[in-house]
Design a protein around this motif. Structure first.
Motif, PDB file in Angstrom:
ATOM      1  N   HIS A 113       0.897  -1.183   0.089  1.00  0.00           N
ATOM      2  CA  HIS A 113      -0.084   0.186  -0.198  1.00  0.00           C
ATOM      3  C   HIS A 113       0.748   1.300  -0.086  1.00  0.00           C
ATOM      4  O   HIS A 113       0.414   2.190  -0.538  1.00  0.00           O
ATOM      5  N   VAL A 114       1.904   1.195   0.839  1.00  0.00           N
ATOM      6  CA  VAL A 114       2.781   2.251   0.690  1.00  0.00           C
ATOM      7  C   VAL A 114       3.656   2.797  -0.640  1.00  0.00           C
ATOM      8  O   VAL A 114       3.354   3.785  -0.973  1.00  0.00           O
ATOM      9  N   SER A 115       3.946   1.647  -1.321  1.00  0.00           N
ATOM     10  CA  SER A 115       4.587   1.843  -2.319  1.00  0.00           C
ATOM     11  C   SER A 115       3.678   2.245  -3.535  1.00  0.00           C
ATOM     12  O   SER A 115       4.206   2.859  -4.358  1.00  0.00           O
ATOM     13  N   ARG A 116       2.541   1.928  -3.433  1.00  0.00           N
ATOM     14  CA  ARG A 116       1.612   2.271  -4.266  1.00  0.00           C
ATOM     15  C   ARG A 116       0.860   3.614  -4.227  1.00  0.00           C
ATOM     16  O   ARG A 116       0.652   4.273  -5.270  1.00  0.00           O
ATOM     17  N   ALA A 117       1.200   4.173  -3.078  1.00  0.00           N
ATOM     18  CA  ALA A 117       0.454   5.558  -2.880  1.00  0.00           C
ATOM     19  C   ALA A 117       1.444   6.507  -3.439  1.00  0.00           C
ATOM     20  O   ALA A 117       2.699   6.520  -3.458  1.00  0.00           O
ATOM     21  N   LYS A 118       0.903   7.699  -3.874  1.00  0.00           N
ATOM     22  CA  LYS A 118       1.780   8.810  -4.390  1.00  0.00           C
ATOM     23  C   LYS A 118       2.576   9.254  -3.512  1.00  0.00           C
ATOM     24  O   LYS A 118       1.975   9.704  -2.295  1.00  0.00           O
ATOM     25  N   LYS A 119       3.969   9.846  -3.609  1.00  0.00           N
ATOM     26  CA  LYS A 119       4.532  10.343  -2.426  1.00  0.00           C
ATOM     27  C   LYS A 119       3.994  11.803  -2.177  1.00  0.00           C
ATOM     28  O   LYS A 119       3.741  12.542  -2.919  1.00  0.00           O
ATOM     29  N   GLY A 120       4.047  11.922  -0.770  1.00  0.00           N
ATOM     30  CA  GLY A 120       3.334  13.135  -0.355  1.00  0.00           C
ATOM     31  C   GLY A 120       2.029  13.209  -0.041  1.00  0.00           C
ATOM     32  O   GLY A 120       1.615  14.349   0.331  1.00  0.00           O
ATOM     33  N   SER A 121       1.384  12.227  -0.656  1.00  0.00           N
ATOM     34  CA  SER A 121      -0.133  12.270  -0.692  1.00  0.00           C
ATOM     35  C   SER A 121      -0.609  11.968   0.671  1.00  0.00           C
ATOM     36  O   SER A 121       0.045  11.366   1.614  1.00  0.00           O
ATOM     37  N   ALA A 122      -1.889  12.310   0.997  1.00  0.00           N
ATOM     38  CA  ALA A 122      -2.413  12.145   2.208  1.00  0.00           C
ATOM     39  C   ALA A 122      -2.544  10.592   2.378  1.00  0.00           C
ATOM     40  O   ALA A 122      -2.434   9.813   3.308  1.00  0.00           O
TER      41      ALA A 122
END
Ligand SMILES: [Zn+2]
Length: 433
Positions: free
Chosen positions: A243-252
Motif C-alpha cells: 500500500h505504501v509503495s503504491r500511494a503517491k509520494k507526499g499524498s495523504a
C-alpha cells in the motif's frame, strides 16, 4: 561464565521499569510533541557541534569545549518552554553515547570485544520520539485510584491505563511516542528484593539448551512450537508495504498507509515480546538454573540462518537472554552462560573424548573411543548441561543429584530465607526500559 557473583546480599535493589500506556488529551499531545521536538533539536544541535569540533581537532575528551544545555537555552530561548530535566538528560545521554563509542573503539583495538558500537546518530522527526525526566522535589506524581500521571511542565494530569500499584518512589520517567502515535511512560523505581540466591540446586531443576537446536526445544514439557502469529503478521506487513509503495509520494493516502504499516509492525513486535516474556517466565519459574551458550556474532548468525527461520523471527536472542536473566535473578536463581569456545558438539558426553573430525553437517556420530552413538544436538545439550553444572559448583553452589523416588523434603527448596512471593507478582507485565 556466571552472570552474577555468588554473594549473599540482603535486600538487593532491583531497578524496575513499569511501562504504562498513556492517553493524553489533544492539548497534552501538543505539549508532549513540543518536549519531544525540543529534546530532539537539542540532541541534533549538540551532536552537530561535537562533530564539527571533532572534524577540526580530531580529538575528543575536552569537555569544556562543548556547550551545556544551559548555554543552548540562551541561544535558543524556546528551549526554556520545556522540562529542564529532560534537556539535561539529552546532554547526559549524548555524553554517554560518546563515551560508549570511544570505549568501544579502544576495546576493539585491544581485541577485548568484536562488538561494534556506532557513532551517535542524528534523531529524526519520523522515528520513535522520547524524552526522559528525573524526579526532583516531588515533581512527578502518580494517582493510582484515578490512573493519572503528573509530569513536569504539563499543566494537567495525563490519563493512563494500568492496574499496577507500587509504593516505591519514582526515580525517572521516560515518555515515548511510537511511530504509529501511541504514547507510553516507562516509570523507573527501585524495589527491594529480599530474595537470597539459592545455595543448593537440584539437578533435575537445571535445564540446558543449545540455541542451534532445530526446534529450540527446551525439554519435553515445553516445545517452542511454531507461533502462528509470525506468518499472519508477515502477510499483513507485506500488504501494508505494498500500500505504501503504491500511494503517491507526499499524498495523504501515503501518510495513512505509512501509519498503517507502523501499526502492523508494532503489533508484530508486541506479540513477539509478549510471547518471549511468557516463555522466559515459564523457564524461570520451573528451573533453579538455566544453562545457555554464550553466543558470539557468528553463533547468532548460525541461529538466525538456522533450521527454523520462522521461529527465529519470534525470538531475539539478546532480548531473550536479558529477560531470562532478570527473571531468574529476581528469584535467587541462576543463568549460566557457557563459554562459546567450549566444544559442546565435539565432546563425547559418555567418555569425554574430543572428536575433532566432526563436521558441521554431521547430525549423528559414533565415539571412536567408547563407540557410543550420538545425536548431535542431544549430545551437545548434554555436554552443555554438564559444563554448566561444573560452573555452578565452582561458584560454591551445592548440587543435589536426583535419586529415584525423590519426594517430600527432597523435592522442596533449600533456601537461606523463606521466599517472598510479593516481589515477583507483577513481573510478567514489567518491560525492561
Ligand atoms: Zn566416548
Amino acid at each position: 561464565m556466571l552472570l552474577r557473583p555468588h554473594v549473599v546480599l540482603l535486600f538487593m535493589l532491583d531497578l524496575v521499569a513499569i511501562k504504562v500506556r498513556l492517553y493524553p488529551t489533544k492539548t497534552q499531545v501538543a505539549q508532549l510533541d513540543r518536549a519531544f521536538g525540543c529534546c530532539r533539536f537539542l540532541w541534533n544541535q549538540m551532536l552537530d557541534d561535537r562533530r564539527q569540533a571533532y572534524e577540526q581537532y580530531k580529538i575528543d575528551g575536552i569537555k569544556s569545549r562543548y556547550k551545556t544545555e544551559k548555554e543552548y537555552k540562551q541561544l535558543f530561548p524556546f528551549l526554556k518552554e520545556v522540562d529542564s530535566k529532560a534537556l539535561q538528560n539529552v546532554n547526559w545521554h549524548l555524553q554517554d553515547a560518546y563515551a560508549r563509542f570511544f570505549q568501544n573503539c579502544k576495546d576493539r583495538k585491544s581485541n577485548k570485544t568484536k562488538r561494534y558500537v556506532s557513532y551517535p546518530k542524528f534523531k529524526s522527526r519520523k522515528s520513535r520520539q522520547s524524552y526522559t525526566t528525573d524526579t526532583i522535589n516531588n515533581n512527578i506524581k502518580i494517582d493510582f485510584a484515578r490512573q493519572k500521571l503528573k509530569l513536569p511542565k504539563l499543566d494537567s494530569w495525563i490519563a493512563y491505563s494500568d492496574p499496577r500499584v507500587f509504593t516505591e518512589s519514582i526515580r525517572k520517567v521516560t515518555v515515548s511516542k511510537t511511530k504509529s502515535g501511541k504514547h507510553f511512560a516507562s516509570i523507573l523505581i527501585a524495589r527491594e528484593n529480599p530474595i537470597v540466591p539459592l545455595t543448593v540446586v537440584h539437578e533435575e531443576k537445571v535445564v540446558a539448551f543449545d540455541m542451534s537446536m532445530k526446534d529450540f526445544v527446551v525439554t519435553d514439557d515445553y516445545k517452542l512450537g511454531n507461533p502462528r502469529f509470525f506468518r499472519q503478521s508477515l502477510k499483513k506487513i507485506v500488504k501494508a508495504h505494498r500500500h505504501v509503495s503504491r500511494a503517491k509520494k507526499g499524498s495523504a493516502n501515503r501518510a495513512k498507509a505509512c501509519r498503517q504499516l507502523d501499526t502492523v509492525y508494532e503489533h508484530y513486535v508486541n506479540q513477539k515480546k509478549d510471547w518471549m516474556h511468557k516463555l522466559t517466565r515459564v523457564l524461570a519459574d520451573k528451573h533453579d538454573a538455566v544453562i545457555i551458550e554464550d553466543l558470539n556474532i557468528e553463533g547468532m548468525k548460525r541461529f538466525n540462518k538456522g533450521y527454523a527461520k520462522s521461529i527465529t523471527k519470534d525470538i531475539s536472542w539478546g532480548e531473550f537472554t536479558t529477560m531470562l536473566d532478570y527473571k531468574l535473578t529476581r528469584q535467587g536463581k541462576y543463568l549460566v552462560k557457557v563459554d562459546r569456545f567450549f566444544p559442546s558438539s565435539q565432546l563425547c558426553s559418555a567418555c569425554g573424548y574430543r572428536y575433532r573430525e566432526l563436521t558441521l553437517d554431521q547430525r549423528e556420530w559414533s565415539c571412536p573411543a567408547c563407540s557410543t552413538h550420538h545425536d548431535r544436538d542431544v549430545n551437545a545439550s548434554q555436554n552443555l548441561h554438564d559444563e554448566g553444572l561444573r560452573l555452578l559448583s565452582g561458584k560454591g553452589i551445592t548440587l543435589i543429584r536426583a535419586t529415584v523416588g525423590t519426594t517430600g523434603s527432597h523435592a522442596s527448596r533449600d533456601r537461606v530465607n523463606p521466599p517472598s512471593l510479593e516481589v515477583v507478582v507483577d513481573e510478567r507485565r514489567i518491560h525492561a526500559l
